[in-house]
Design a protein around this motif. Structure first.
Motif, PDB file in Angstrom:
ATOM      1  N   ARG A   1       0.835  -1.199   0.000  1.00  0.00           N
ATOM      2  CA  ARG A   1       0.000   0.000   0.000  1.00  0.00           C
ATOM      3  C   ARG A   1       0.870   1.249   0.000  1.00  0.00           C
ATOM      4  N   LEU A   2       0.357   2.278  -0.665  1.00  0.00           N
ATOM      5  CA  LEU A   2       1.056   3.553  -0.725  1.00  0.00           C
ATOM      6  C   LEU A   2       0.882   4.287   0.603  1.00  0.00           C
ATOM      7  N   THR A   3       1.993   4.686   1.210  1.00  0.00           N
ATOM      8  CA  THR A   3       1.963   5.388   2.490  1.00  0.00           C
ATOM      9  C   THR A   3       2.734   6.695   2.385  1.00  0.00           C
ATOM     10  N   VAL A   4       2.466   7.605   3.302  1.00  0.00           N
ATOM     11  CA  VAL A   4       3.182   8.880   3.329  1.00  0.00           C
ATOM     12  C   VAL A   4       4.672   8.641   3.539  1.00  0.00           C
ATOM     13  N   ARG A   5       4.996   7.699   4.408  1.00  0.00           N
ATOM     14  CA  ARG A   5       6.395   7.382   4.691  1.00  0.00           C
ATOM     15  C   ARG A   5       7.113   6.918   3.433  1.00  0.00           C
ATOM     16  N   GLY A   6       6.471   6.050   2.651  1.00  0.00           N
ATOM     17  CA  GLY A   6       7.086   5.558   1.433  1.00  0.00           C
ATOM     18  C   GLY A   6       7.275   6.662   0.403  1.00  0.00           C
ATOM     19  N   VAL A   7       6.268   7.542   0.267  1.00  0.00           N
ATOM     20  CA  VAL A   7       6.351   8.647  -0.688  1.00  0.00           C
ATOM     21  C   VAL A   7       7.480   9.599  -0.302  1.00  0.00           C
ATOM     22  N   VAL A   8       7.571   9.935   0.979  1.00  0.00           N
ATOM     23  CA  VAL A   8       8.623  10.845   1.446  1.00  0.00           C
ATOM     24  C   VAL A   8      10.003  10.239   1.218  1.00  0.00           C
ATOM     25  N   ALA A   9      10.143   8.948   1.532  1.00  0.00           N
ATOM     26  CA  ALA A   9      11.434   8.273   1.339  1.00  0.00           C
ATOM     27  C   ALA A   9      11.834   8.281  -0.137  1.00  0.00           C
ATOM     28  N   ALA A  10      10.877   8.006  -1.030  1.00  0.00           N
ATOM     29  CA  ALA A  10      11.167   7.997  -2.466  1.00  0.00           C
ATOM     30  C   ALA A  10      11.523   9.394  -2.963  1.00  0.00           C
ATOM     31  N   ALA A  11      10.804  10.396  -2.471  1.00  0.00           N
ATOM     32  CA  ALA A  11      11.063  11.774  -2.889  1.00  0.00           C
ATOM     33  C   ALA A  11      12.452  12.231  -2.441  1.00  0.00           C
ATOM     34  N   VAL A  12      12.803  11.941  -1.200  1.00  0.00           N
ATOM     35  CA  VAL A  12      14.119  12.339  -0.697  1.00  0.00           C
ATOM     36  C   VAL A  12      15.219  11.558  -1.412  1.00  0.00           C
ATOM     37  N   ALA A  13      14.944  10.286  -1.730  1.00  0.00           N
ATOM     38  CA  ALA A  13      15.915   9.494  -2.500  1.00  0.00           C
ATOM     39  C   ALA A  13      16.163  10.146  -3.855  1.00  0.00           C
ATOM     40  N   GLY A  14      15.095  10.588  -4.508  1.00  0.00           N
ATOM     41  CA  GLY A  14      15.239  11.272  -5.789  1.00  0.00           C
ATOM     42  C   GLY A  14      16.038  12.562  -5.649  1.00  0.00           C
ATOM     43  N   CYS A  15      15.803  13.285  -4.555  1.00  0.00           N
ATOM     44  CA  CYS A  15      16.578  14.504  -4.293  1.00  0.00           C
ATOM     45  C   CYS A  15      18.057  14.159  -4.115  1.00  0.00           C
ATOM     46  N   GLY A  16      18.330  13.009  -3.479  1.00  0.00           N
ATOM     47  CA  GLY A  16      19.715  12.580  -3.310  1.00  0.00           C
ATOM     48  C   GLY A  16      20.387  12.304  -4.644  1.00  0.00           C
ATOM     49  N   PHE A  17      19.676  11.625  -5.544  1.00  0.00           N
ATOM     50  CA  PHE A  17      20.240  11.351  -6.866  1.00  0.00           C
ATOM     51  C   PHE A  17      20.406  12.649  -7.662  1.00  0.00           C
ATOM     52  N   GLY A  18      19.458  13.566  -7.508  1.00  0.00           N
ATOM     53  CA  GLY A  18      19.602  14.866  -8.143  1.00  0.00           C
ATOM     54  C   GLY A  18      20.774  15.641  -7.569  1.00  0.00           C
ATOM     55  N   GLY A  19      21.030  15.430  -6.275  1.00  0.00           N
ATOM     56  CA  GLY A  19      22.159  16.094  -5.629  1.00  0.00           C
ATOM     57  C   GLY A  19      23.496  15.676  -6.210  1.00  0.00           C
ATOM     58  N   ILE A  20      23.581  14.449  -6.702  1.00  0.00           N
ATOM     59  CA  ILE A  20      24.820  13.998  -7.340  1.00  0.00           C
ATOM     60  C   ILE A  20      25.125  14.873  -8.553  1.00  0.00           C
ATOM     61  N   VAL A  21      24.112  15.112  -9.374  1.00  0.00           N
ATOM     62  CA  VAL A  21      24.293  15.936 -10.571  1.00  0.00           C
ATOM     63  C   VAL A  21      24.671  17.361 -10.184  1.00  0.00           C
TER      64      VAL A  21
END
Length: 309
Positions: free
Chosen positions: A141-161
């Motif tokens: 199930r989609l949860t707020v915790r999962g969405v936040v973790a995925a969003a911050v993970a994406g920010c981390g990958f963007g941070g590499i660039v």
């Protein structure tokens, strides 16, 4: 043109590395795979450092460390997100954040994109969502915790660039070596923690408690056993390709003085799922879905648009 060529090549190579890492993660804990792959990836970067040279600087070391930290955080949070939520939603969400964050930073700095570039960026983001979309039969199930973790993970990958973009142009691969060493240390520590926790959950007879490995893809190789040569070769190839992809991305960022380079490279970099799904189709005979085919076509259109913008 070189920016688009390097950026797209880096994305495809990233995808190849992810495919190999995914194969290995079916038998070994993903965090262990990424830690070993990161360590192996140091070697080709050191060879590149010896061949290409470059001028070391404190700025290069600093931004290399930022890239390593961002990458480690991104990987660990992505695993955390996929462990608690549906991959079909959270994986594309991560890729979108990885693409959009550097674009927003570039725009905030005053970068003005042409109408063609804006259209190409939008098409590329749509392509990312379509290509990264996968079937999910886990029932998670989609949860707020999962969405936040995925969003911050994406920010981390963007941070590499963002970090590689901030490195001095003459630094060569010095920042990449710093990033890879730090990432190896952080992911190695995380893998050690996971192993210790799993060991504490072992039964008196020595067999691991099934509850200790819930959600761990690839428990076929028991902890403490040597990895089979073929598995080790797969992880090694993953590490080498990932390192080469980083070289391509940094080369793309410094291939031009155009302020629009950062958003272009960030969007192209987020197209890495293309390499993964293509190899899955060739090696594993997995059929691409109709949305994925559309996404690949849109990615090609977006790449042409960014090259002409």
């Amino acid at each position: 043109m070189l920016t688009v060529l390097f950026g797209l090549t880096g994305a495809v190579v990233y995808g190849f590395a992810d495919f190999l890492g995914g194969l290995a993660s079916r038998r070994i804990r993903p965090v262990a795979v990424t830690a070993v792959a990161a360590a192996i990836g140091i070697l080709p970067l050191l060879i590149g450092l010896a061949v290409l040279g470059g001028t070391p600087s404190w700025a290069g070391i600093l931004w290399g460390a930022v890239a390593g930290l961002s990458g480690a955080v991104g990987v660990l949070l992505l695993y955390a997100a996929l462990a608690i939520g549906p991959m079909s939603v959270l994986s594309p969400l991560t890729a979108v954040f990885a693409a959009v964050v550097p674009v927003l930073v570039a725009v905030a700095r005053g970068t003005v994109l042409s109408p063609l570039a804006v259209a190409a960026v939008v098409v590329a983001v749509v392509a990312v969502v379509l290509v990264a979309a996968v079937r999910d039969t886990s029932g998670a199930r989609l949860t707020v915790r999962g969405v936040v973790a995925a969003a911050v993970a994406g920010c981390g990958f963007g941070g590499i660039v963002l970090a590689y973009d901030a490195t001095p142009p003459g630094a060569g691969v010095h920042p990449l070596v710093v990033a890879r060493v730090l990432q190896t240390v952080l992911l190695g520590a995380a893998a050690l923690v996971v192993t210790v926790r799993a060991g504490r959950g072992a039964r008196p007879g020595g067999a691991a408690d099934p509850a200790a490995s819930v959600g761990v893809a690839g428990s076929a190789v028991p902890p403490g056993r040597w990895w089979p040569p073929r598995l080790l070769l797969t992880v090694a190839a993953c590490g080498v390709l990932d390192a080469l992809a980083n070289v391509c991305i940094q080369a793309a960022l410094h291939a031009s003085d155009d302020p629009g380079t950062l958003p272009v490279v960030s969007v192209l970099n987020a197209l890495y799922p293309i390499g993964t799904v293509v190899l899955a189709g060739v090696v594993l005979r997995e059929r691409l879905t109709a949305p994925q085919w559309v996404g690949i076509a849109l990615a090609f259109i977006a790449s042409v648009g960014l090259a002409l913008a």
